[in-house]
Write a protein that holds these residues in place. Structure first.
Motif, PDB file in Angstrom:
ATOM      1  N   GLY A  45       2.098   4.886  -7.773  1.00  0.00           N
ATOM      2  CA  GLY A  45       0.668   4.991  -8.336  1.00  0.00           C
ATOM      3  C   GLY A  45       1.116   4.075  -9.735  1.00  0.00           C
ATOM      4  O   GLY A  45       1.653   2.971  -9.601  1.00  0.00           O
ATOM      5  N   ALA A  51       2.033   1.669  -3.470  1.00  0.00           N
ATOM      6  CA  ALA A  51       0.817   2.061  -4.236  1.00  0.00           C
ATOM      7  C   ALA A  51       0.832   3.670  -4.372  1.00  0.00           C
ATOM      8  O   ALA A  51       0.477   4.411  -5.288  1.00  0.00           O
ATOM      9  CB  ALA A  51      -0.319   1.346  -4.138  1.00  0.00           C
ATOM     10  N   TYR A  80      -7.470  -2.128   3.566  1.00  0.00           N
ATOM     11  CA  TYR A  80      -6.731  -1.494   2.835  1.00  0.00           C
ATOM     12  C   TYR A  80      -7.190  -1.214   1.315  1.00  0.00           C
ATOM     13  O   TYR A  80      -6.819  -0.060   0.666  1.00  0.00           O
ATOM     14  CB  TYR A  80      -5.434  -2.428   2.485  1.00  0.00           C
ATOM     15  CG  TYR A  80      -4.322  -2.160   3.580  1.00  0.00           C
ATOM     16  CD1 TYR A  80      -4.686  -1.290   4.872  1.00  0.00           C
ATOM     17  CD2 TYR A  80      -3.243  -3.319   3.683  1.00  0.00           C
ATOM     18  CE1 TYR A  80      -3.522  -1.360   5.737  1.00  0.00           C
ATOM     19  CE2 TYR A  80      -2.354  -3.263   4.531  1.00  0.00           C
ATOM     20  CZ  TYR A  80      -2.626  -2.249   5.857  1.00  0.00           C
ATOM     21  OH  TYR A  80      -1.670  -2.332   6.808  1.00  0.00           O
ATOM     22  N   HIS A  81      -8.030  -2.245   0.829  1.00  0.00           N
ATOM     23  CA  HIS A  81      -8.615  -1.887  -0.553  1.00  0.00           C
ATOM     24  C   HIS A  81      -9.294  -0.726  -0.422  1.00  0.00           C
ATOM     25  O   HIS A  81      -9.698  -0.125  -1.527  1.00  0.00           O
ATOM     26  CB  HIS A  81      -9.532  -3.098  -0.883  1.00  0.00           C
ATOM     27  CG  HIS A  81      -9.547  -3.344  -2.125  1.00  0.00           C
ATOM     28  ND1 HIS A  81      -8.834  -3.394  -3.303  1.00  0.00           N
ATOM     29  CD2 HIS A  81     -10.878  -3.598  -2.783  1.00  0.00           C
ATOM     30  CE1 HIS A  81      -9.484  -3.679  -4.478  1.00  0.00           C
ATOM     31  NE2 HIS A  81     -10.601  -3.571  -3.893  1.00  0.00           N
ATOM     32  N   CYS A 138       0.862  -1.246  -0.026  1.00  0.00           N
ATOM     33  CA  CYS A 138      -0.055  -0.042  -0.058  1.00  0.00           C
ATOM     34  C   CYS A 138       1.016   1.161  -0.035  1.00  0.00           C
ATOM     35  O   CYS A 138       0.560   2.107  -0.692  1.00  0.00           O
ATOM     36  CB  CYS A 138      -0.884   0.161   1.236  1.00  0.00           C
ATOM     37  SG  CYS A 138      -2.034  -1.046   1.040  1.00  0.00           S
ATOM     38  N   LEU A 189      -8.985   1.945   1.362  1.00  0.00           N
ATOM     39  CA  LEU A 189      -8.093   3.156   1.543  1.00  0.00           C
ATOM     40  C   LEU A 189      -8.169   4.251   0.644  1.00  0.00           C
ATOM     41  O   LEU A 189      -8.283   5.387   1.136  1.00  0.00           O
ATOM     42  CB  LEU A 189      -6.877   2.879   1.940  1.00  0.00           C
ATOM     43  CG  LEU A 189      -6.206   2.419   3.223  1.00  0.00           C
ATOM     44  CD1 LEU A 189      -4.694   2.004   3.181  1.00  0.00           C
ATOM     45  CD2 LEU A 189      -6.618   3.218   4.128  1.00  0.00           C
ATOM     46  N   PRO A 190      -8.150   4.071  -0.751  1.00  0.00           N
ATOM     47  CA  PRO A 190      -8.127   5.001  -1.637  1.00  0.00           C
ATOM     48  C   PRO A 190      -9.334   6.040  -1.626  1.00  0.00           C
ATOM     49  O   PRO A 190      -9.351   7.029  -2.146  1.00  0.00           O
ATOM     50  CB  PRO A 190      -7.794   4.267  -2.878  1.00  0.00           C
ATOM     51  CG  PRO A 190      -7.457   3.192  -2.698  1.00  0.00           C
ATOM     52  CD  PRO A 190      -7.979   2.733  -1.456  1.00  0.00           C
ATOM     53  N   ASP A 209      -3.720  -3.523  -5.918  1.00  0.00           N
ATOM     54  CA  ASP A 209      -5.224  -3.528  -6.150  1.00  0.00           C
ATOM     55  C   ASP A 209      -5.603  -4.989  -6.280  1.00  0.00           C
ATOM     56  O   ASP A 209      -6.606  -5.713  -5.675  1.00  0.00           O
ATOM     57  CB  ASP A 209      -5.836  -2.592  -7.059  1.00  0.00           C
ATOM     58  CG  ASP A 209      -6.134  -1.342  -6.740  1.00  0.00           C
ATOM     59  OD1 ASP A 209      -6.038  -1.312  -5.526  1.00  0.00           O
ATOM     60  OD2 ASP A 209      -6.189  -0.332  -7.537  1.00  0.00           O
ATOM     61  N   LEU A 219      -4.809  -7.038  -3.403  1.00  0.00           N
ATOM     62  CA  LEU A 219      -5.501  -6.843  -2.607  1.00  0.00           C
ATOM     63  C   LEU A 219      -7.081  -7.382  -2.479  1.00  0.00           C
ATOM     64  O   LEU A 219      -7.639  -7.978  -1.590  1.00  0.00           O
ATOM     65  CB  LEU A 219      -5.988  -5.236  -2.176  1.00  0.00           C
ATOM     66  CG  LEU A 219      -4.664  -4.402  -1.494  1.00  0.00           C
ATOM     67  CD1 LEU A 219      -4.988  -3.195  -1.311  1.00  0.00           C
ATOM     68  CD2 LEU A 219      -4.348  -5.024  -0.196  1.00  0.00           C
ATOM     69  N   ALA A 274       0.116   0.436  -8.627  1.00  0.00           N
ATOM     70  CA  ALA A 274      -1.133   0.509  -7.929  1.00  0.00           C
ATOM     71  C   ALA A 274      -1.990  -0.471  -8.370  1.00  0.00           C
ATOM     72  O   ALA A 274      -2.816  -1.116  -7.705  1.00  0.00           O
ATOM     73  CB  ALA A 274      -1.606   1.912  -8.106  1.00  0.00           C
TER      74      ALA A 274
END
Lengths: 300, 270
Positions: free
Chosen positions: A49, A45, A78-79, A42, A81-82, A57, A60, A53
């Motif tokens: 990016g 990521a 974590y998935h 993470c 988080l964005p 993903d 995850l 990233a």
């Protein structure tokens, strides 16, 4: 925030290479390692990016359906988080701050192992005079303990401090100077010892609070439910009596302290005096704390 | 023997005549005890002898320095004896003596013998030897000791391995000539440690790397290289994941702040 440091051209590793290298080991890791890897991913990521990233993903998403509940929860969190604000992400996945504790986990572990189930409190009403008379085995143990203790002290003098944190911050339950008469002073090199005594004392019913060439303070506690007796022993190790000996104990809001009988005004050379206190816990749900805040005594 | 043990309950005699008498007796015991062929005589002699040395240890730094020197010398001879009991007692007692002032140089003369004790078949002797090595290690001999322990860790069995790695990690940290050396040593150790590496060891490594900026690039590169092997030990993966996650960006050579901003934007926009 991160400060770029010089890295030579041949030392450079592209982010994709780092990610792929970690990912090659992912499948056969145990769950703890997988958890750490997910955190690392993470951070990557967020940092790089792009393709990384996307790769993260994918990992995850797979891990969000694994059998292990803890790992699964970590992956799901974590998935998502964005979806949080960049400011929050920055806090969650930002650089870890330097460790603030100077405590060395290894030394602590070593000490714990060495002490083992051995009687942790060295203090006995006749401090230091009892052990020799004990059974066969104990002598060997004494010797061992002695060696260990001294290694620690020697270490404190020469040890390289790799963490860069000053080794202080002692919860020194030790006598301080009183009314300008500096008598027993807790010097810096004493601090690790005081901390060690204090830690050994935690959970024990008796132990040493402080000891130097002149003075030994020991403590013995017997508690039943909310009330108990605390005996504090002051030993005079010098050849001269302690005159005008006083003990001041501070009660805390959680703990009522009453002294049982008057403090003797003098501690003869080589002798030990007992000062007994009755303690009562008056506030529930708080850790009761007692502190011997100052022992004014004039050594003449 | 009982008298000697009784004496251990008392401090060093303040009176000089008593003190010199006591020293005389102790010297006699220490210098006149030999390993003989009779087992019974040996047992009797040695019980007296070890009590005498214990008394010296009990008196600590107040005891006669010369006496301490003689005791170390004598115990050094005992370490070379084949009989395991004597060796065991010798190692344990010497470790206690190592705590006293001025015994260091004399004890360090026995370094090789003690290291050889790590090859003994009896695990209790090996543990004792490890304790003594730990006690006798200082800046002057740390390098050879750490190197020797790194060799032993490879073959050490599970009963002593964890203990050895813990001591090794402490010594490596205490006497590290440089931060890079520390990372190299610990990595070498955990690489051969297999599954027996205690979590505390890798926690400590991470703590040290995090707190030393000058070490971070080196550690990240080292771990990246260590992960090149096809089956690294689990602990190497853990350290590697943590270090690369935290400091891997330093290896890219880019301006990390800029990359972070871009990456953040990209990841968030999805």
């Amino acid at each position: 925030m991160w400060v770029p440091l010089a890295v030579s051209a041949e030392e450079r590793v592209r982010p994709e290479e780092q990610f792929n290298r970690l990912q090659t080991h992912f499948a056969r890791c145990d769950n703890t390692a997988k958890g750490i890897l997910l955190t690392a991913y993470c951070k990557m990521a967020v940092c790089y990016g792009g393709a990384i990233a996307t790769g993260v993903d994918r990992v995850l998403a797979t891990m969000a359906t694994v059998f292990d509940a803890e790992l699964q929860q970590r992956a799901v969190e974590y998935h998502h988080l964005p979806r949080l604000s960049p400011a929050t992400l920055e806090i969650v996945l930002g650089d870890m701050p330097p460790y603030a504790t100077a405590e060395n986990v290894l030394e602590r572990l070593d000490q714990a192992r060495r002490l083992g189930n051995k009687n942790q409190a060295q203090f006995l009403p006749d401090a230091g005079k009892e052990k020799g008379e004990a059974g066969d085995g104990s002598n060997q143990d004494d010797a061992e303990e002695g060696a260990g203790g001294a290694t620690e002290t020697k270490a404190a003098e020469t040890e390289l401090n790799l963490t860069g944190i000053p080794t202080s911050a002692a919860p020194a339950p030790a006598p301080a100077s009183s009314a300008g008469r500096t008598l027993v002073k807790v010097t810096d090199e004493m601090k690790p010892k005081v901390v060690a005594w204090f830690q050994a004392f935690g959970g024990a019913s008796k132990g040493v609070l402080y000891e130097d060439a002149a003075l030994q303070i020991g403590c013995q506690i017997a508690i039943t439910e909310a009330e108990g007796v605390v005996n504090v022993f002051f030993g005079n190790k010098t050849a001269t009596p302690f005159k005008a000996f006083r003990v001041r104990v501070q009660a805390t809001p959680q703990l009522a302290v009453t002294q049982v009988d008057a403090t003797p005004s003098e501690v003869p050379p080589g002798a030990q005096v007992k000062v007994a206190f009755n303690v009562a816990c008056v506030m529930v749900r708080h850790v009761a704390g007692i502190s011997v805040c100052g022992c004014g005594m004039r050594v003449r | 023997m009982r008298l000697l043990r009784l004496l251990q309950s008392f401090p060093v005699p303040a009176d000089t005549t008593h003190r010199s008498r006591l020293n005389e007796v102790l010297t006699k015991i220490i210098t006149h005890t030999e390993v003989t062929k009779s087992v019974n005589k040996n047992n009797a002699d040695h019980s007296i002898l070890f009590e005498a040395v214990n008394l010296i240890i009990k008196h600590g730094n107040d005891s006669d320095p010369q006496l301490r020197g003689q005791a170390v010398q004598l115990l050094g001879r005992f370490l070379r004896v084949k009989e395991p009991n004597i060796k065991y007692l010798g190692l344990g007692t010497m470790a206690a003596l190592a705590a006293l002032d001025g015994t260091g140089p004399a004890i360090r003369k026995n370094q090789q013998v003690v290291l050889d004790c790590l090859k003994e078949t009896d695990v209790s002797i090996r543990l004792r030897a490890l304790d003594l090595i730990f006690a006798m290690c200082d800046t002057s001999n740390a390098m050879p000791i750490v190197e020797a322990l790194l060799v032993h860790v490879v073959t050490a069995d599970y009963r002593i391995k964890q203990e050895m790695m813990l001591k090794l990690a402490i010594l490596a940290e205490r006497h590290a000539p440089s931060l890079n050396w520390y990372v190299d040593t610990i990595l070498q150790m955990v690489s051969v440690g297999g599954d027996d590496v205690d979590d505390a060891i890798w926690h400590r490594v991470v703590q040290i790397v995090t707190n030393n900026e000058s070490l971070q690039v080196y550690a990240a590169r080292k771990l990246y290289d260590a992960l090149a092997q096809s089956r690294p030990p689990p602990v190497v993966v853990k350290i590697g994941a943590y270090i690369l996650g935290e400091f891997g960006v330093m290896l890219t050579g880019d301006d990390g702040t800029c990359a972070a901003a871009v990456g953040l934007a990209v990841w968030v926009r999805r």
